[in-house]
Design a protein around this motif. Structure first.
Motif, PDB file in Angstrom:
ATOM      1  N   LYS A  72      12.405  -3.251  -8.563  1.00 25.60           N
ATOM      2  CA  LYS A  72      11.747  -3.443  -7.270  1.00 25.60           C
ATOM      3  C   LYS A  72      10.623  -4.460  -7.415  1.00 25.60           C
ATOM      4  O   LYS A  72      10.094  -4.668  -8.508  1.00 25.60           O
ATOM      5  CB  LYS A  72      11.176  -2.118  -6.745  1.00 25.60           C
ATOM      6  N   GLU A  73      10.273  -5.072  -6.292  1.00 28.68           N
ATOM      7  CA  GLU A  73       9.156  -6.015  -6.274  1.00 28.68           C
ATOM      8  C   GLU A  73       8.037  -5.392  -5.456  1.00 28.68           C
ATOM      9  O   GLU A  73       8.188  -5.167  -4.252  1.00 28.68           O
ATOM     10  CB  GLU A  73       9.581  -7.358  -5.679  1.00 28.68           C
TER      11      GLU A  73
ATOM     12  N   THR B  93      17.758  -4.181  -1.093  1.00 29.11           N
ATOM     13  CA  THR B  93      18.836  -4.223  -0.097  1.00 29.11           C
ATOM     14  C   THR B  93      18.507  -3.356   1.117  1.00 29.11           C
ATOM     15  O   THR B  93      18.774  -3.743   2.266  1.00 29.11           O
ATOM     16  CB  THR B  93      20.142  -3.739  -0.735  1.00 29.11           C
ATOM     17  N   GLU B  94      17.922  -2.198   0.868  1.00 24.43           N
ATOM     18  CA  GLU B  94      17.558  -1.309   1.970  1.00 24.43           C
ATOM     19  C   GLU B  94      16.448  -1.919   2.819  1.00 24.43           C
ATOM     20  O   GLU B  94      16.473  -1.825   4.049  1.00 24.43           O
ATOM     21  CB  GLU B  94      17.115   0.042   1.406  1.00 24.43           C
ATOM     22  N   ARG B  95      15.476  -2.547   2.189  1.00 24.58           N
ATOM     23  CA  ARG B  95      14.383  -3.170   2.947  1.00 24.58           C
ATOM     24  C   ARG B  95      14.895  -4.339   3.773  1.00 24.58           C
ATOM     25  O   ARG B  95      14.477  -4.541   4.920  1.00 24.58           O
ATOM     26  CB  ARG B  95      13.282  -3.632   1.988  1.00 24.58           C
TER      27      ARG B  95
ATOM     28  N   ARG C 165       9.547  -7.946  -0.848  1.00 24.12           N
ATOM     29  CA  ARG C 165       8.406  -7.566  -1.682  1.00 24.12           C
ATOM     30  C   ARG C 165       7.541  -6.576  -0.914  1.00 24.12           C
ATOM     31  O   ARG C 165       6.983  -6.904   0.129  1.00 24.12           O
ATOM     32  CB  ARG C 165       7.597  -8.802  -2.073  1.00 24.12           C
ATOM     33  N   SER C 166       7.443  -5.368  -1.421  1.00 21.89           N
ATOM     34  CA  SER C 166       6.686  -4.316  -0.742  1.00 21.89           C
ATOM     35  C   SER C 166       5.218  -4.382  -1.143  1.00 21.89           C
ATOM     36  O   SER C 166       4.832  -5.095  -2.070  1.00 21.89           O
ATOM     37  CB  SER C 166       7.262  -2.940  -1.082  1.00 21.89           C
TER      38      SER C 166
ATOM     39  N   GLY D  11       6.697   1.881   2.623  1.00 21.58           N
ATOM     40  CA  GLY D  11       8.062   2.292   2.310  1.00 21.58           C
ATOM     41  C   GLY D  11       8.738   3.071   3.408  1.00 21.58           C
ATOM     42  O   GLY D  11       8.443   2.917   4.601  1.00 21.58           O
ATOM     43  N   ARG D  12       9.618   3.996   3.003  1.00 25.73           N
ATOM     44  CA  ARG D  12      10.476   4.688   3.957  1.00 25.73           C
ATOM     45  C   ARG D  12       9.762   5.804   4.700  1.00 25.73           C
ATOM     46  O   ARG D  12      10.264   6.299   5.704  1.00 25.73           O
ATOM     47  CB  ARG D  12      11.696   5.266   3.236  1.00 25.73           C
TER      48      ARG D  12
END
Length: 680
Positions: free
Chosen positions: A368-369, A409-411, A419-420, A441-442
């Protein structure tokens, strides 16, 4: 512990942190030469300090890290993201080694050599040197049996020297006439572990009476814990006269060398850096206290003398004089408390700076980023709070990265940036510090939490359906929620959250959650600025006195008996258009057996209550009487009582009795599930 080592263990982590900060910033601004210089200076300082001790593994890693940074700084190699990753791993390993040194009074872990070899190999790949090449001179034999012999005869420990660089130097016989000094060159070899000087063909030093001062026939054999390039550097103008070999003890040597005696661990004293101005202010206060104490002593002598009336102007004047001294002493003690509180306050900066690298490593491992933004680094809190916050914040950030942040992919499918972003924010509010961990996030789905809570029997289904969504989020702090299934069904937010809240509770703080499905989650920690000196409300319950921290009290109130109404298994009343559950402190402490429903007051008898905030909601706690407010020195619980919920510590009152200081939200959270229906 050696004084020099103690100083290194204070300064070493600061250098590691400076290097880490610069390397993390290089990812965003790779063209910033100043950041490369900052990282290089920190690593160079660390390497120099390590050279004072017998720490070959750490020295090797730092030496190669310095070489790579030097190549970037001089423009000999281009900066690369994988190279930055390798250097960050090296600083992280160095930090772990520093922790091991502090815990063992100067010894690295047994696997330090293996870890160092891995990191050195990883770093050297970016230097274009996958392994040390031996440069063998024509006048030297190619065998390496002398290395094993030197290792054995010097009694070296293979656990402390798992990898070494061996050098054999045979100076040219005419080197003296060229002004060369072989011994001076040997002195420049870094990390010297073993040295043997002999004549060509001999294994022992030549006798003085047969040594020819005009012809050099020496052979110098060296074992060093430095990297091969560093060992080779002093002899760069005479490569044909040296043999350099990277060497590790073979199994036969490992079996022949007896293990060293175990080192006796010594506890490292905790240190606190204090600004000199604060010490000066404290010294001035002590001077004033001494003057006031002397004035009280003089007054006592006058009042107990044979002519009290003449000396003091009568009994009333003596009382007034004593009251004045008491008021002065109260003011000085109050100032002394505030000054001592200021001395114990330390910035959150060193703690918060540890997390960006940790978050980056976790995100990289998970594919993840993630960017971590840290705000409020200038906030100062009690050093006890800083020491106790690392584990709770580590748990929250791990949950955010592992379970809160979606995969790329989900983002992308949700229209979010790949990039979160996680924000770790600290701010001061009155006598408290608020720390928030916010991710994009989710989020947390209340419906899923309700289903999981019902499956685990935490609450009846009807009670769960009636709970507002914000109170449903609070269920993740229940011990029954820390299950493996919760990781899958609830993004892992409940795993260990009860332990995290308990750790914050031991610091006198509270935890709350705000979350929006699909947008993110915020976990909020509210903690006192100071742990030792506290202001408490002293209350009476069943003839016993207890303290409740003032920073946890919303207000105090009196409730007429006929205004209290039964609700399910408990009681409630209306306070300014809001329904508040009413719990008895005696019941929370188990001071009376009671029944399922507490007895109702008769007629209009007023009940005294303290209103506290639990999980974002106000709850009233009934007491028998309010005794008053006190500034107290809080002593934390120890031994078996340390983990007991609902107790913050103890203090001594003026009459010598011990006062228990309560964590009321912790007492309420400890109520079994069915009994909490009244609160909900």
């Amino acid at each position: 512990m050696d004084e020099l080592l103690e100083q290194f263990l204070v300064e070493g982590p600061e250098q590691v942190q400076q290097a880490s900060d610069a390397l993390l910033a290089l990812e965003d601004t790779p063209d910033d030469a100043g950041l490369i210089d900052q990282a290089f200076r920190a690593i160079h300082t660390l390497k120099g300090s390590v050279g004072l001790f017998d720490l070959p593994a750490m020295g090797q890693v730092l030496h190669v890290a310095e070489d790579l940074l030097g190549a970037w700084r001089d423009g000999r190699l281009p900066l690369s993201r994988p190279g930055v990753d390798a250097l960050i791993s090296a600083t992280a390993q160095t930090e772990r080694w520093l922790g091991a040194l502090a815990a063992t009074s100067g010894a690295l872990p047994a696997d330090a050599g293996e870890a160092a070899a891995h990191l050195v190999g990883r770093l050297r790949r970016f230097l274009g040197d996958d392994g040390p090449a031996a440069s063998v001179g024509t006048t030297l034999p190619a065998d390496t049996a002398w290395i094993e012999d030197l290792f054995r005869t010097r009694g070296l420990d293979p656990a402390r020297h798992p990898t070494l660089t061996a050098l054999r130097y045979a100076p040219d016989p005419g080197c003296y006439f060229r002004g060369e000094d072989p011994i001076a060159l040997v002195r420049r070899v870094p990390g010297l572990v073993a040295l043997r000087i002999g004549r060509a063909g001999d294994a022992v030093a030549p006798p003085d009476d047969v040594y020819d001062p005009y012809a050099c026939d020496l052979v110098v054999e060296i074992l060093s814990n430095a990297a091969p390039d560093a060992v080779r550097a002093p002899f760069r103008f005479m490569p044909d006269q040296i043999q350099v070999v990277a060497w590790s003890p073979p199994p036969a040597v490992l079996a022949a060398v007896a293990p060293p005696a175990p080192m006796i661990a010594d506890t490292v004293g905790r240190t606190l850096r204090v600004d000199s101005g604060r010490i000066d202010a404290l010294a001035e206060l002590v001077d004033e206290l001494v003057v006031t104490k002397n004035a009280l002593s003089d007054l006592v002598a006058q009042m107990t003398g044979p002519a009290v009336g003449a000396a003091t102007g009568g009994g009333e004047a003596a009382v007034r004089s004593l009251g004045d001294r008491q008021a002065a002493l109260d003011r000085l003690v109050g100032r002394l408390h505030r000054t001592v509180m200021g001395i114990r306050l330390v910035p959150l900066l060193p703690l918060l700076r540890r997390f960006p690298r940790m978050v980056r490593e976790m995100a990289t491992a998970l594919g993840k980023e993630v960017d971590l933004a840290v705000e409020g680094q200038d906030v100062q809190v009690d050093k006890g709070v800083v020491e106790g916050l690392f584990e709770p914040l580590t748990h929250l950030l791990r949950n955010a990265v592992d379970h809160g942040i979606e995969l790329a992919t989900e983002r992308t499918a949700q229209g979010k940036p790949v990039r979160s972003r996680i924000v770790l924010r600290a701010r001061r509010e009155d006598d408290q510090v608020v720390i928030e961990v916010t991710d994009d996030g989710r989020g947390m789905d209340p419906a899923r939490i309700r289903r999981a809570a019902a499956e685990r029997g935490l609450m009846p289904a009807r009670a769960l359906d009636a709970l507002p969504d914000d109170q449903v989020l609070d269920l993740v702090f229940r011990p029954g929620f820390s299950t493996a299934a919760a990781v899958t069904d609830l993004s892992g937010r409940g795993v260990g959250m009860d332990a995290m809240r308990a750790a914050v509770g031991r610091l006198g703080g509270s935890v709350g959650i705000d979350s929006t499905p699909g947008q993110g989650t915020t976990v909020r920690l509210v903690l006192p600025l100071n742990l030792v000196l506290a202001r408490v409300m002293v209350v009476s319950v069943n003839g016993e006195r207890y303290g409740i921290p003032m920073d946890g009290i919303v207000e105090t109130t009196r409730v007429a008996g006929d205004h209290i109404r039964p609700i399910r298994a408990g009681r409630a009343f209306v306070l300014r258009d809001a329904v508040l559950p009413l719990l008895a402190l005696a019941d929370l402490l188990g001071l009376q057996s009671g029944t399922a429903a507490p007895s109702m007051p008769e007629g209009g008898d007023a009940r005294r209550a303290v209103v506290v905030r639990v999980g974002g909601e106000r709850v009233a706690v009934e007491v028998d009487a309010f005794i008053g407010r006190r500034d107290v020195v809080l002593r934390p619980m120890t031994g078996l009582l340390r983990a007991m919920p609902g107790l913050l510590g103890t203090t001594l009152l003026g009459d010598g009795q011990v006062l228990m200081v309560l964590d009321v939200p912790g007492l309420i959270d400890a109520i079994p599930g069915p009994s909490r229906e009244a609160e909900s």
